[in-house]
Design an enzyme around this catalytic site. Structure first.
Site, short mmCIF file in Angstrom:
data_model
loop_
_atom_site.label_atom_id
_atom_site.label_comp_id
_atom_site.label_asym_id
_atom_site.label_seq_id
_atom_site.Cartn_x
_atom_site.Cartn_y
_atom_site.Cartn_z
N MET A 123 0.68 -1.23 -0.23
CA MET A 123 -0.20 -0.03 -0.35
C MET A 123 0.71 1.33 -0.39
O MET A 123 2.19 1.04 -0.09
CB MET A 123 -1.02 -0.04 0.89
CG MET A 123 -1.84 -0.82 0.97
SD MET A 123 -2.89 -1.28 2.90
CE MET A 123 -3.55 0.47 2.68
N HIS A 124 0.17 2.51 -0.02
CA HIS A 124 0.82 3.67 0.30
C HIS A 124 2.19 3.95 -1.27
O HIS A 124 2.22 5.58 -0.74
CB HIS A 124 1.34 3.98 0.97
CG HIS A 124 0.38 2.77 2.23
ND1 HIS A 124 -0.46 4.07 2.69
CD2 HIS A 124 1.05 2.24 3.55
CE1 HIS A 124 -0.87 2.64 4.18
NE2 HIS A 124 -0.57 1.98 3.99
N ASP A 144 -2.62 -4.99 0.96
CA ASP A 144 -2.15 -6.53 1.25
C ASP A 144 -2.69 -7.15 2.39
O ASP A 144 -2.98 -7.98 2.66
CB ASP A 144 -0.74 -6.55 1.26
CG ASP A 144 0.14 -5.22 1.84
OD1 ASP A 144 -0.97 -4.14 2.45
OD2 ASP A 144 1.34 -4.79 1.83
#
Length: 479
Positions: A77-78, A233
């Site tokens: 992520m991110h 995830d």
């Protein structure tokens, strides 16, 4: 058949399941991380595409992929993957554990609207402050941004030609109105962006697009294979383990560490540094306590002493009382509960008797204490955990699991042999997208064994945890 692709930090994993959600095959392609400066963490998105080609080729050798009906995506992520108007990548992707944008994150977080709308602290690892860093430090690149995509969604863009994301991953950007499950005009405007720079949003179990014909032909898939929305995830791993209803939780011992609890309602508590995100299923949410260095800390230490994680952990024998040596695992900052990008790791209490095994024990204990901090933070929000499943590479260590059960004062369930991580969850979401929701996601994996806390050592580890917390604050004050 259904395919799940999980774009992790250390590699891209593919799994193939049948209609009964039984694992048919898997493949993995390794990835590396570039760290050009302290606190930086980057990958070249072109490497993700090479990895995808490799795993698809490996699966195609052993399986007839013409029976694949849907593909689900999961991923780290991110990350900030920045594209120009031609769809070309403008710079290396800044990853989830890149903390260079701590000043930008702090400035955003000082404005109350970010927490009020997103439901979360603006952490340096989130996407929005990374793009703000580019705006401040690389204005020429910022001026050319046409689309901002998360890592797995760049993979989707390549697979389908469409810019699409889903709720669980989008919630980790700081731009999502997490309660309303849509991009926030106000937060995007504060970053100098608009809806047009964002991918279209779908739910994780819905159709996001279809596989490009040229890729289908190259990989031996039929035309028009559905690509599901998928999930970040952790949400994908939760789907893989059936952690979708309140009270269910899992512990992920991967590069980073996550204590993930499903929630039936949107109940943010930003000051606790607990993440409150959308889940991968419609009208569901989840909460997470996140530590940035889990197995990453153990692998760092193993490299330091010219060993490997497996050798170090297998040589520890039965669980012992806390080590005199204390380890703080903040190698690149920390999220829950401190939200401290400047925090750094430390060994304390070293002595002549400290050898590589004692150091390994200290590392495992330090990471376990960090998980205890996460559990305390989740509890402070009112989240109750009724069952806890352990997954990830670190869950292969019986020593570490018994240590965690003791520190957390909670039995830990270990699934039977099989993959219940992000790729498996993504494949489950692909089945839902194809069948219109007919697949079951609530079935947890069967338990191979349950690790009980060592009651004779709990008091000692409780004191160790208290010492750990005092050491963090003392070290922060000293530095």
């Amino acid at each position: 058949m259904y395919l799940g692709l999980d774009l992790g930090t250390s590699g891209l994993k593919a799994v193939l399941i049948d209609d009964d959600q039984q694992l048919l095959g898997e493949a993995m392609s390794a990835l590396t991380v570039q760290r050009p400066h302290s606190g930086w963490s980057e990958q070249n998105p072109a490497d993700w595409l090479v990895a995808a080609e490799e795993v698809m080729a490996a699966l195609g050798v052993a399986h007839d992929l013409g029976a694949v009906q849907g593909i689900g995506l999961s991923g780290q992520m991110h990350g900030a993957t920045l594209l120009d108007a031609a769809g070309d990548v403008l710079r290396p992707c800044m990853l989830w554990n890149d903390t260079r944008s701590h000043a930008e994150a702090a400035a955003m977080d000082a404005d109350p609207k970010w927490r009020a709308i997103s439901g979360n602290i603006v952490f340096p690892g989130f996407t929005a402050p990374k793009v703000e860093w580019v705006r401040e430090h690389e204005p020429e690149i910022w001026s050319r941004i046409d689309k901002v995509l998360l890592p797995k969604d760049y993979l989707r863009y390549w697979l389908t030609g469409e810019a699409v994301s889903e709720m669980s991953d989008a919630a980790g950007t700081s731009w999502l109105d997490t309660g309303e499950r849509d991009w926030s005009d106000a937060l995007l405007a504060a970053s100098g962006l608009s809806h047009e720079a964002m991918p279209r949003l779908v739910e994780g179990s819905h159709v996001s697009g279809h596989l490009r014909d040229d890729l289908a032909k190259r990989w031996g898939l039929k035309k028009g294979v559905i690509i599901a929305g998928g999930a970040g995830d952790n949400a994908a791993a939760a789907v893989g383990m059936g952690v979708v209803t309140p009270g269910q939780a899992f512990l992920s011992l991967g590069t980073s560490g996550v204590l993930f609890a499903a929630s039936g309602a949107y109940q943010p508590d930003a000051p606790s540094a607990v993440h409150t995100f959308c889940h991968a299923l419609p009208d569901t949410w989840h909460q997470m306590g996140v530590i940035l260095a889990c197995t990453d800390a153990l692998n760092w230490y193993a490299q330091l002493v010219h060993s490997d994680a497996v050798t170090l952990t297998q040589g520890l024998g039965p669980l012992q009382a806390p080590s005199e040596t204390l380890f703080l695992p903040y190698l690149g900052g920390e999220r829950t509960p401190y939200n401290d990008a400047a925090a750094r790791g430390a060994f304390l209490g070293l002595g002549h008797a400290t050898n590589s095994s004692a150091g390994a024990r200290a590392v495992l204990e330090g990471v376990s204490y960090a998980f205890a901090d996460c559990h305390d933070a989740l509890s402070s929000t009112g989240t109750q955990i009724g069952s806890l499943v352990a997954v990830g590479g670190g869950s292969k260590s019986a020593y570490w699991l018994e240590l965690l059960a003791t520190v957390l004062d909670m039995p830990i369930h270990v699934p039977e042999a099989g993959d219940f991580g992000g790729a498996f969850g993504a494949a489950r979401l692909a089945q839902m997208a194809v069948t219109g929701g007919g697949a079951s996601l609530a079935t947890p994996p069967r338990t191979e064994r349950t690790i009980a806390p060592r009651t004779d050592l709990q008091a000692a580890f409780a004191e160790g945890h208290a010492r750990y917390k005092r050491s963090y604050h003392a070290l922060k004050e000293a530095l």
